[in-house]
Structure formats: C-alpha cells, structure tokens
Design a protein around this motif. Structure first.
Motif, PDB file in Angstrom:
ATOM      1  N   HIS A 199      -9.059 -37.584 -36.091  1.00 51.00           N
ATOM      2  CA  HIS A 199     -10.499 -37.384 -35.953  1.00 51.00           C
ATOM      3  C   HIS A 199     -11.197 -38.316 -36.928  1.00 51.00           C
ATOM      4  O   HIS A 199     -11.182 -38.102 -38.141  1.00 51.00           O
ATOM      5  CB  HIS A 199     -10.890 -35.932 -36.252  1.00 51.00           C
ATOM      6  CG  HIS A 199     -12.357 -35.682 -36.079  1.00 51.00           C
ATOM      7  ND1 HIS A 199     -13.099 -34.918 -36.962  1.00 51.00           N
ATOM      8  CD2 HIS A 199     -13.230 -36.101 -35.126  1.00 51.00           C
ATOM      9  CE1 HIS A 199     -14.360 -34.870 -36.554  1.00 51.00           C
ATOM     10  NE2 HIS A 199     -14.457 -35.587 -35.443  1.00 51.00           N
ATOM     11  N   LEU A 200     -11.792 -39.348 -36.384  1.00 49.61           N
ATOM     12  CA  LEU A 200     -12.484 -40.349 -37.194  1.00 49.61           C
ATOM     13  C   LEU A 200     -13.959 -39.963 -37.243  1.00 49.61           C
ATOM     14  O   LEU A 200     -14.726 -40.301 -36.351  1.00 49.61           O
ATOM     15  CB  LEU A 200     -12.289 -41.734 -36.580  1.00 49.61           C
ATOM     16  CG  LEU A 200     -12.705 -42.933 -37.425  1.00 49.61           C
ATOM     17  CD1 LEU A 200     -11.907 -42.979 -38.720  1.00 49.61           C
ATOM     18  CD2 LEU A 200     -12.480 -44.218 -36.647  1.00 49.61           C
ATOM     19  N   ARG A 201     -14.348 -39.248 -38.279  1.00 56.70           N
ATOM     20  CA  ARG A 201     -15.735 -38.770 -38.398  1.00 56.70           C
ATOM     21  C   ARG A 201     -16.602 -39.899 -38.910  1.00 56.70           C
ATOM     22  O   ARG A 201     -16.930 -39.986 -40.083  1.00 56.70           O
ATOM     23  CB  ARG A 201     -15.789 -37.569 -39.363  1.00 56.70           C
ATOM     24  CG  ARG A 201     -17.161 -36.893 -39.435  1.00 56.70           C
ATOM     25  CD  ARG A 201     -17.494 -36.180 -38.139  1.00 56.70           C
ATOM     26  NE  ARG A 201     -18.709 -35.369 -38.273  1.00 56.70           N
ATOM     27  CZ  ARG A 201     -19.912 -35.775 -37.907  1.00 56.70           C
ATOM     28  NH1 ARG A 201     -20.067 -36.982 -37.405  1.00 56.70           N
ATOM     29  NH2 ARG A 201     -20.960 -34.982 -38.044  1.00 56.70           N
ATOM     30  N   PHE A 202     -16.959 -40.801 -37.991  1.00 57.55           N
ATOM     31  CA  PHE A 202     -17.716 -41.985 -38.383  1.00 57.55           C
ATOM     32  C   PHE A 202     -18.815 -42.267 -37.374  1.00 57.55           C
ATOM     33  O   PHE A 202     -19.081 -43.408 -37.029  1.00 57.55           O
ATOM     34  CB  PHE A 202     -16.772 -43.189 -38.522  1.00 57.55           C
ATOM     35  CG  PHE A 202     -17.274 -44.255 -39.448  1.00 57.55           C
ATOM     36  CD1 PHE A 202     -17.306 -44.056 -40.809  1.00 57.55           C
ATOM     37  CD2 PHE A 202     -17.727 -45.458 -38.948  1.00 57.55           C
ATOM     38  CE1 PHE A 202     -17.788 -45.042 -41.657  1.00 57.55           C
ATOM     39  CE2 PHE A 202     -18.203 -46.457 -39.789  1.00 57.55           C
ATOM     40  CZ  PHE A 202     -18.230 -46.245 -41.147  1.00 57.55           C
ATOM     41  N   GLU A 203     -19.454 -41.197 -36.880  1.00 47.80           N
ATOM     42  CA  GLU A 203     -20.609 -41.371 -36.001  1.00 47.80           C
ATOM     43  C   GLU A 203     -21.829 -41.682 -36.862  1.00 47.80           C
ATOM     44  O   GLU A 203     -21.843 -41.450 -38.072  1.00 47.80           O
ATOM     45  CB  GLU A 203     -20.849 -40.117 -35.166  1.00 47.80           C
ATOM     46  CG  GLU A 203     -19.738 -39.806 -34.171  1.00 47.80           C
ATOM     47  CD  GLU A 203     -18.623 -38.983 -34.782  1.00 47.80           C
ATOM     48  OE1 GLU A 203     -18.754 -38.569 -35.955  1.00 47.80           O
ATOM     49  OE2 GLU A 203     -17.614 -38.743 -34.091  1.00 47.80           O
ATOM     50  N   ILE A 204     -22.888 -42.181 -36.218  1.00 45.81           N
ATOM     51  CA  ILE A 204     -24.045 -42.649 -36.970  1.00 45.81           C
ATOM     52  C   ILE A 204     -24.727 -41.523 -37.733  1.00 45.81           C
ATOM     53  O   ILE A 204     -25.254 -41.739 -38.834  1.00 45.81           O
ATOM     54  CB  ILE A 204     -25.062 -43.360 -36.041  1.00 45.81           C
ATOM     55  CG1 ILE A 204     -26.161 -44.017 -36.887  1.00 45.81           C
ATOM     56  CG2 ILE A 204     -25.623 -42.407 -35.002  1.00 45.81           C
ATOM     57  CD1 ILE A 204     -27.066 -44.928 -36.104  1.00 45.81           C
ATOM     58  N   ASP A 205     -24.704 -40.287 -37.203  1.00 44.19           N
ATOM     59  CA  ASP A 205     -25.354 -39.187 -37.920  1.00 44.19           C
ATOM     60  C   ASP A 205     -24.640 -38.897 -39.233  1.00 44.19           C
ATOM     61  O   ASP A 205     -25.271 -38.650 -40.260  1.00 44.19           O
ATOM     62  CB  ASP A 205     -25.420 -37.940 -37.038  1.00 44.19           C
ATOM     63  CG  ASP A 205     -24.046 -37.436 -36.637  1.00 44.19           C
ATOM     64  OD1 ASP A 205     -23.165 -38.268 -36.382  1.00 44.19           O
ATOM     65  OD2 ASP A 205     -23.869 -36.206 -36.572  1.00 44.19           O
ATOM     66  N   MET A 206     -23.305 -38.947 -39.192  1.00 43.18           N
ATOM     67  CA  MET A 206     -22.533 -38.714 -40.413  1.00 43.18           C
ATOM     68  C   MET A 206     -22.723 -39.857 -41.400  1.00 43.18           C
ATOM     69  O   MET A 206     -22.901 -39.644 -42.607  1.00 43.18           O
ATOM     70  CB  MET A 206     -21.050 -38.573 -40.055  1.00 43.18           C
ATOM     71  CG  MET A 206     -20.145 -38.302 -41.238  1.00 43.18           C
ATOM     72  SD  MET A 206     -20.482 -36.695 -41.981  1.00 43.18           S
ATOM     73  CE  MET A 206     -19.284 -36.690 -43.320  1.00 43.18           C
TER      74      MET A 206
END
Length: 654
Positions: A423-430
């Motif tokens: 799970h690569l938590r690298f969306e723009i919101d994060m």
C-alpha cells in the motif's frame, strides 16, 4: 547497461565511422577511394608518386609531377597509365577480390549479430510476459512501463526528466539496489522474509464471536448515522455506532454514507456490505432497522436539536460523554442523527462488552457484497498465477468465491504462488496534508499549496498563524509518507527478488508513472487491479472509489505478506488488524519505522549497500514484534487483546 547492449553500441559506432570515411570522397569526385589510397604510397621504379589527384584550390587543371629524369608529365596521363597498370595487375585483382569478400563477410556477420540480438531481446520480453500468463488461459496485464527492454541503469537515468523536476537524492542507492537485485536473482531470499518471526504469534486466536449477556432491546430511541470519509473511515464509524447504540440501549438505523468531494463516491451501505448478514449477525447484540418508523420520519430533527455533528462530539469521546449529553436527547426526541460521525469513540476506557462488540462488528458482521467478493477472488487467483491452493484468509474475505473452480483439481492440495501486497500511501491528499517536500521544487510547492487552500483550509490558516516544523524536520521525525523511491529501496534491502510478484494498492499516485519509474523498473512484476482485470471486469466499479478500495482491501489482506508505507493510514491499519485476527501467526506485515529509515536514507552518499541492508532489516524486524494492544490504541488495528482475541499461552498458564 547489459553486455549485449554495449557490444551493439560499439559495433554501431564502428559502422558509423566507416561511413564517415567513405563520405570523404563522394561518388561524383571521379576518384575511387582505393585509387586515392594507392596514390599516397611511396614510389617504386615503375610507378609515379603523386601527392594528390587534385590541387589545393580545387580546380580541375592538370598538376605536373617531377620524375627521376626531370621530365614533366600531366596528371591525366599519369592517372591513365596508373589505372592501366592497376587493371591488368593480377596481384591487385586478387587482392581486390579478397577485400570485397572480406567486406561482404563483415556485412553478413553484422547483420547476423543484429538479428540474433533482437531475437534474444524478443525472447526475453516474451518470457517476462509469459510468466504472467495463467495455466487456465487468463493473462496477467502488467504495467506498460514494465515491458521495456532497456537496462535498469538507463531507466534510472530517466528519473526526474518529466515535466516536474524531481530531486534524485537517492540516485546512488538506487543504482546499488539495481545492482544487488541483478546479482541476487538466483540467491535465496532471507529465511524469515515471508513469515512471522515469532512463533508465539500463533497463540492468539479469534474470540470476538463469543457472546455473554442479554441483547439490547433498543427502547431509548433511534440512532441515525451518516458517516464521512472513505470506506475505511466509514467502516470504523459503523462499528463505533454499533457500540454507541448498545451503550445507550437504542435502535440503530442502518448507517448511511456521506458524499465527499474528495472521494466522489455515491455508494451506500448496501452497495458495499451485505445488509441482511449485518442485521442478523448483530441481532443478539442490538436492534437494527433499515428505516425510521413512519411516525418519526416527518420530524424536523434539526429544529428539535436532534442533529449532532462531528463538531459537537469531541474526538475520541468517552462513553460518559454519550451518557451525559446524547442520552437526554434520545429521551426527549426519540431520535439522534450523527452527521459526519467518524472516529468519535475512544479506544479506552471502554467496557469490556462494548470493546468486544466493536471487534465483532469489524471482523464478523461486515462482509462485502457478492459482486465485490467475486472480483476480489478473481484478483487473488490471478495474483497467485491461478494455482488452486486457497489462502488462509480467503474464506473470510470472499466467502463462497474462495472455492477452487479448476476442473479436476478441486480435491488436490496445490501450493499457491506467493505475492507481496504494497500500500503506497502517496496520493495528493496525503502528500499535501503532510507539509513535506518530495523533490518537485517550486512547481511542486505551488501545486500542493493550491490543493491545501481548497481541501485543507484550516491547515492553511494554521500555517499563517503558527510556525510549523520545516519539511526537513518533519522528515527526520518520520512524519512524511515514504516516497516510491524510498519504498523500492526498503523492499530491495529486505531481500525481495526482482522477480517477486507485487500487488500495488491505492488510488492515483502523486506524480504518476514518472514517480513510479524506480519501483516498476526494479520490480517489473508489479501490478494493480486495473492491470489484472479486463475493462469489462472492472467496469461495474468505475467511478466508485469505495468499491475499488474494497477490492484493494481484499487483495492486500489475503497477500502472503503485506507492506505499508505509512503506519498512520486507516487502510493499512484495518488490513494489518484483519491479518492479525484471522492470520494465526502466518500473515506477516511490514511496518517501517519511518524515523529510523529517514536516518538511514540521509546517508545516501556514503553508506555501503551491505550496511544499508543490515540497518533496514533491523529497523523493520523490530516492528514485527508480537505484543498486546497498547492502552488507548485502536482494537481494529491491534486486536491482540482479551476483548477481541484469546491468548492460549495465558489460558494454559492460568
């Protein structure tokens, strides 16, 4: 660059040099190259010794040459005589034939080499693609970027060449990682990589299904809940609402999900979870109805003060808050509507029976609808290369679709292929909310600031009013999500093979394909649900981000090993907790200590790869320890507590 690439470039270089030599005397010059070379040779008793067939001025006038007798002859006569001797010289005729034969041989050899080169590359590419084809005729659909035949070094050199400037601060370590992966393809992976290192993890067994006490009759009124956020926040909100309804002896109306401009998903409870199973499974605990009674539907809840927003309820509110402030509203109006209800119930102190009810709701009552289960089972099957062996958690995740459908192999225990879920938590919101920097320069700062002004206005105001830690300080404290470049370094250091099959979960990665270049190049067998499912298969879930996230949840939870890049992620927390609850100590999860990793990454320019491997493995291994739920931490993430799981070691000792 591979040896075949190097040889090919050298040959092409030589070939280009030959062409440049030939162009010094174009066909219309009237002087063959062979003649010109012979004219430069020293004289013999029977031949003249001209210095050039033309004068330096480039005119066509004859040039006179001196000979031993002092007589002068024209260059035209000399040339004609020389050519006559050349044409009738048997030795030169034989030498010319040999040279022509030699050139022909070189040309044929070069053509054969180029043909073999492209044939080998084609075979290598075909073998990579064929590795993803299933035995049952279902094909893997790998990322297009992974089909490249160029070398790892060439791909790494392209990092940061997109529209947005990327700060390649890990170029040295990435090159070392590529070298280590290339060398280690035939080596065995570390012994404990795919397993829990502690045997006592298996001593914890699920027991939230055990009930004691009488069910709640729900006499005090009705609780309505509209949960906000994405599917993970909504899941936590539903379980907390169940516990609050039991606490207040109220009837729960089937929860609704609030539409969010961030998630842009209109899905409701029955689009994701099985309604009837949810209601029936929790019937011994609380009363659940699908709608308010008709006599209460016409009430103006806002006018009567029955609407309670997330602003009205403090975060992590204790049970005493609900008994003091919410129960009187129920007694007065018979209805309370929680709007934006999320993480609004504390983890501690909570009565034992309520804590167990929360676990029962999360791990037993919430089951995905058949449509999601079927697609999830298909994804798991394809990640396992269509082997018929079932995973340890398959039955809990996809229900009846976990059964093997391969004819003639239903009764045969097959060994399943292993895969890693990431799970690569690298969306723009994060990325925007973290206030960190990721190598994109001024353009990145402007883009993220614009996003914050729209989606996180409170954070923008806080920045104006208060001095916040710098991006460098945040990173050193481990408060920034791991970048894809850092993630690939971590996986390579842990010892995963270049051929490992990896499922990448998550929405749109900030920076797109260019940001994923290092990851997809060093681990070419990396896929997403969009690659594994055909357009027809994924179409029913298009534009429903929560349902797509449910598919990610299934594949990540069922994986042989799960790696998270941000321990604060709600998705990663729920997946990790589910794997602990049903995993029996056989479902390892990688939880990186970002603070320690940051201290390791900062030594990019000096640290050697062996030392880097040792330090990364130590940092990750320490977070694999088996321990009971710490006080105040979520039972959904840490279910190893007496309310959710039973410890057989403690039972035997007691």
């Amino acid at each position: 660059m591979s040896e075949s690439h190097s040889n090919f470039l050298e040959i092409m270089k030589v070939d280009n040099t030959s062409k440049e030599d030939d162009e010094e005397h174009p066909p219309d010059s009237g002087v063959p190259a062979r003649v010109d070379k012979n004219l430069r040779r020293s004289t013999s008793p029977s031949r003249h010794s001209p210095s050039s067939p033309r004068n330096s001025s480039g005119t066509g006038r004859p040039i006179r040459f001196s000979h031993g007798s002092g007589k002068h002859v024209s260059s035209t006569s000399l040339l004609n005589g020389w050519l006559s001797g050349l044409l009738f010289d048997p030795r030169r005729t034989s030498r010319g034939k040999r040279k022509a034969w030699y050139k022909k041989k070189v040309t044929i050899g070069l053509a054969l080499f180029i043909g073999v080169f492209f044939l080998i590359n084609w075979l290598m590419l075909s073998s990579i693609q064929d590795s993803g084809r299933s035995r049952g005729g279902i094909k893997f659909r790998f990322l297009k970027a992974n089909s490249s035949t160029v070398s790892i070094r060439e791909e790494l050199q392209k990092l940061g060449r997109g529209k947005k400037p990327r700060k390649t601060i890990y170029a040295r370590l990435l090159a070392k990682a590529a070298h280590a992966l290339a060398e280690g393809q035939n080596k065995r992976e570390p012994k404990d990589l795919w397993m829990e290192p502690y045997t006592r993890a298996s001593s914890w067994t699920p027991c939230a299904h055990m009930r004691d006490g009488e069910p709640s009759e729900g006499k005090n009124g009705y609780i309505m809940v509209t949960a906000n956020g994405g599917i993970n926040q909504q899941r936590v909100a539903v379980c907390n609402a169940v516990a609050v309804a039991r606490l207040l002896n109220a009837t729960l109306v089937l929860p609704k999900f609030m539409y969010s401009t961030v998630w842009t998903d209109t899905s409701q409870f029955d689009d994701i979870y099985q309604e009837e199973h949810f209601i029936n499974y929790l019937k011994p605990d609380i009363r659940i109805v699908k709608e308010l009674p008709k006599e209460l539907e016409s009430l103006d809840l806002e006018a009567t003060g029955s609407v309670v927003t997330d602003v009205d309820v403090v975060k992590e509110a204790k049970p005493s808050f609900y008994l003091k402030h919410i129960l009187p509203i129920l007694h007065l109006n018979r209805v309370v509507h929680f709007v934006g209800f999320g993480n609004r119930l504390a983890s501690d102190p909570v009565p034992f029976h309520l804590q167990r009810l929360r676990c029962r709701c999360n791990f037993h009552a919430l089951k995905f609808v058949p449509k999601i289960q079927e697609a999830g089972a298909l994804l798991i099957q394809r990640m396992r290369q269509n082997d018929t062996g079932l995973g340890h958690l398959d039955h809990y995740l996809v229900g009846p679709f976990a059964k093997s459908e391969v004819k003639g192999q239903k009764d045969r225990a097959a060994k399943k292929s292993r895969y890693l879920a990431l799970h690569l938590r690298f969306e723009i919101d994060m990325v925007a909310h973290s206030l960190c920097e990721y190598g994109g320069g001024e353009e990145e700062r402007r883009e993220l600031e614009a996003y914050r002004e729209i989606h996180f206005p409170a954070l923008v105001e806080l920045k104006k009013m208060k001095k916040l830690p710098s991006p460098a300080e945040l990173r050193s404290e481990g408060l920034c999500p791991l970048m894809p470049e850092e993630t690939v370094l971590m996986l390579a250091a842990l010892g995963f093979h270049r051929k490992s099959h990896i499922f990448l979960a998550g929405a749109h990665i900030y920076g797109g394909k260019s940001r994923l270049a290092a990851l997809t190049t060093l681990f070419p067998n990396l896929v997403t649900k969009e690659n594994l499912l055909s357009p027809t298969e994924i179409q029913p879930f298009a534009n429903f981000s929560s349902q797509l996230a449910a598919l990610d949840f299934i594949v990540c939870t069922a994986a042989d090993i799960f790696a998270m890049t941000d321990s604060g992620s709600q998705f990663s927390s729920l997946v990790a907790g589910y794997r602990i609850y049903y995993g029996g100590g056989r479902m390892p999860t990688i939880r990186p200590n970002k603070r320690r990793l940051s201290d390791i990454f900062v030594k990019n320019n000096t640290i050697e790869w062996k030392v880097f491997e040792q330090r990364v493995r130590k940092a990750v291994r320490q977070n694999k320890r088996v321990f009971s739920r710490p006080v105040g931490r979520s039972v959904y993430r840490y279910p190893r507590c007496s309310a959710c799981m039973c410890n057989m070691e403690e039972f035997l000792q007691g």
